[in-house]
Design a protein around this motif. Structure first.
Motif, PDB file in Angstrom:
ATOM      1  N   GLN A  25       5.925  47.024   7.025  1.00  0.00           N
ATOM      2  CA  GLN A  25       6.496  48.273   7.763  1.00  0.00           C
ATOM      3  C   GLN A  25       5.795  49.526   7.452  1.00  0.00           C
ATOM      4  O   GLN A  25       6.220  50.406   8.561  1.00  0.00           O
ATOM      5  CB  GLN A  25       7.975  48.697   7.544  1.00  0.00           C
ATOM      6  CG  GLN A  25       8.815  47.808   7.725  1.00  0.00           C
ATOM      7  CD  GLN A  25      10.370  47.790   7.377  1.00  0.00           C
ATOM      8  OE1 GLN A  25      10.724  49.051   7.399  1.00  0.00           O
ATOM      9  NE2 GLN A  25      11.458  46.156   6.531  1.00  0.00           N
ATOM     10  N   ARG A  27       4.469  50.794   5.008  1.00  0.00           N
ATOM     11  CA  ARG A  27       4.826  51.391   3.768  1.00  0.00           C
ATOM     12  C   ARG A  27       2.905  51.451   2.599  1.00  0.00           C
ATOM     13  O   ARG A  27       2.596  50.109   3.073  1.00  0.00           O
ATOM     14  CB  ARG A  27       5.713  51.466   2.892  1.00  0.00           C
ATOM     15  CG  ARG A  27       7.070  51.760   3.718  1.00  0.00           C
ATOM     16  CD  ARG A  27       7.677  52.986   3.356  1.00  0.00           C
ATOM     17  NE  ARG A  27       9.074  53.058   4.622  1.00  0.00           N
ATOM     18  CZ  ARG A  27       9.317  54.344   4.776  1.00  0.00           C
ATOM     19  NH1 ARG A  27       8.291  55.514   4.099  1.00  0.00           N
ATOM     20  NH2 ARG A  27      10.194  54.380   4.658  1.00  0.00           N
ATOM     21  N   TRP A 284      13.315  46.610   1.767  1.00  0.00           N
ATOM     22  CA  TRP A 284      13.363  46.142   2.080  1.00  0.00           C
ATOM     23  C   TRP A 284      13.731  44.441   1.906  1.00  0.00           C
ATOM     24  O   TRP A 284      12.124  43.499   2.318  1.00  0.00           O
ATOM     25  CB  TRP A 284      11.571  46.537   1.709  1.00  0.00           C
ATOM     26  CG  TRP A 284      11.375  48.346   2.116  1.00  0.00           C
ATOM     27  CD1 TRP A 284      11.937  49.046   3.410  1.00  0.00           C
ATOM     28  CD2 TRP A 284      10.845  48.836   1.313  1.00  0.00           C
ATOM     29  NE1 TRP A 284      10.830  49.859   2.829  1.00  0.00           N
ATOM     30  CE2 TRP A 284      10.704  50.404   2.231  1.00  0.00           C
ATOM     31  CE3 TRP A 284      10.114  48.925  -0.572  1.00  0.00           C
ATOM     32  CZ2 TRP A 284      10.781  51.122   1.370  1.00  0.00           C
ATOM     33  CZ3 TRP A 284       9.437  50.366  -0.830  1.00  0.00           C
ATOM     34  CH2 TRP A 284       9.649  51.102   0.462  1.00  0.00           C
ATOM     35  N   THR A 287      13.067  41.274   4.262  1.00  0.00           N
ATOM     36  CA  THR A 287      12.275  42.004   6.267  1.00  0.00           C
ATOM     37  C   THR A 287      11.527  41.176   6.377  1.00  0.00           C
ATOM     38  O   THR A 287      11.247  40.763   7.462  1.00  0.00           O
ATOM     39  CB  THR A 287      12.634  43.501   6.014  1.00  0.00           C
ATOM     40  OG1 THR A 287      11.277  43.897   5.118  1.00  0.00           O
ATOM     41  CG2 THR A 287      14.162  44.268   5.924  1.00  0.00           C
TER      42      THR A 287
END
Length: 289
Positions: A25, A27, A284, A287
């Motif tokens: 995502q 990060r 998270w 996911t």
């Protein structure tokens, strides 16, 4: 009956699957570490030595040591090592006396015998490493960077430890703990967590084990009887993650953080015995495919 499992591990600190989900995502490693170890700071502590107790040989009564690519071996009671011919040195111990017998081929006749007193060190120079197997008939051995040390424990038993610098140690740990195919940020977060964990163990325990009881470490690879590498336990992708975070560890209030981690926390981190291990929802974990 259908049973849905949601976690694997103690749930404290970094979730490896959560780190991968976060990385996918967008990060960064710093953001991942700040979430899983709140209140910690990242600092550099250099590249100190790590002492790894090799579980397969701790304790044991004999090992056979030989050099990758059949290089000469430097061995002897510390600090008075000497260079000896390449060969397969089978080690036994009686109290504090260490006996090393050389064979030129697996299971062959003994061609030389040497004795030492106390802890005996084996290496091949220039951090090239050394290999170990269970017995004189073995045709494969595990290759470790750094050196191997026979540490007598009394009677006929001894411990075998691998001593090497921290950054070389991580080259085997990180791809054993997280798949090398994962995103760079997840691997970088794993590298910092593994480095901090090892540093904590060295400071407070004087060494670290090589199993899931600590963190998994296989060494550099496996070699055959001729001394050639047949299986590597390192990976260029995790090497890059280690280099990108070189010498970086997490501290809390000026002391090294106990950076436990596990595979997956099921969506909620577990509290531990330190301020940076807290129970909270993990957005998270779960996911990443």
């Amino acid at each position: 009956w259908t049973v849905d499992g949601r976690a694997y591990g103690h749930g404290r600190g970094l979730s490896q699957w959560g780190a991968q989900g976060a990385a996918l995502q967008g990060r960064t490693a710093s953001e991942i570490l700040a979430f899983y170890y709140p209140g910690t700071q990242m600092v550099s502590t250099g590249n100190p030595a790590v002492r790894v107790l090799l579980a397969a040989y701790t304790p044991t009564t004999t090992v056979t040591i030989w050099s990758p690519e059949n290089r000469p071996i430097r061995m002897g009671a510390m600090p008075n090592e000497e260079w000896v011919p390449a060969g397969r040195w089978t080690i036994t111990v009686a109290d504090s006396t260490v006996t090393a017998q050389r064979r030129d081929v697996p299971g062959g006749p003994v061609t030389e015998t040497r004795t030492y007193t106390g802890t005996v060190r084996f290496e091949t120079g220039a951090d090239y490493g050394i290999a170990v197997a269970a017995g004189p008939d073995a045709t494969t051995a595990r290759w470790y960077r750094g050196d191997l040390r026979v540490e007598p424990t009394g009677g006929v038993g001894f411990n075998l430890t691998n001593n090497l610098v921290q950054e070389d140690y991580l080259r085997s740990v990180v791809p054993r703990e997280s798949p090398a195919s994962w995103s760079a940020a997840a691997l970088q977060a794993q590298a910092v967590a593994a480095r901090s964990y090892a540093r904590y163990k060295m400071i407070y325990n004087g060494g670290i084990c090589d199993t899931t009881a600590c963190q998994v470490y296989y060494g550099r690879g496996d070699i055959n009887a001729a001394g050639a590498l047949v299986t590597s336990w390192e990976d260029p992708r995790t090497d890059n993650a280690i280099a990108a975070t070189a010498e970086q560890v997490l501290i809390y209030n000026g002391t090294i953080a106990f950076t436990e981690f596990s595979s997956s926390n099921g969506g909620w981190t577990s509290a531990g015995g330190v301020p940076y291990q807290v129970a909270k929802a993990d957005p998270w974990t779960g996911t990443a495919p």
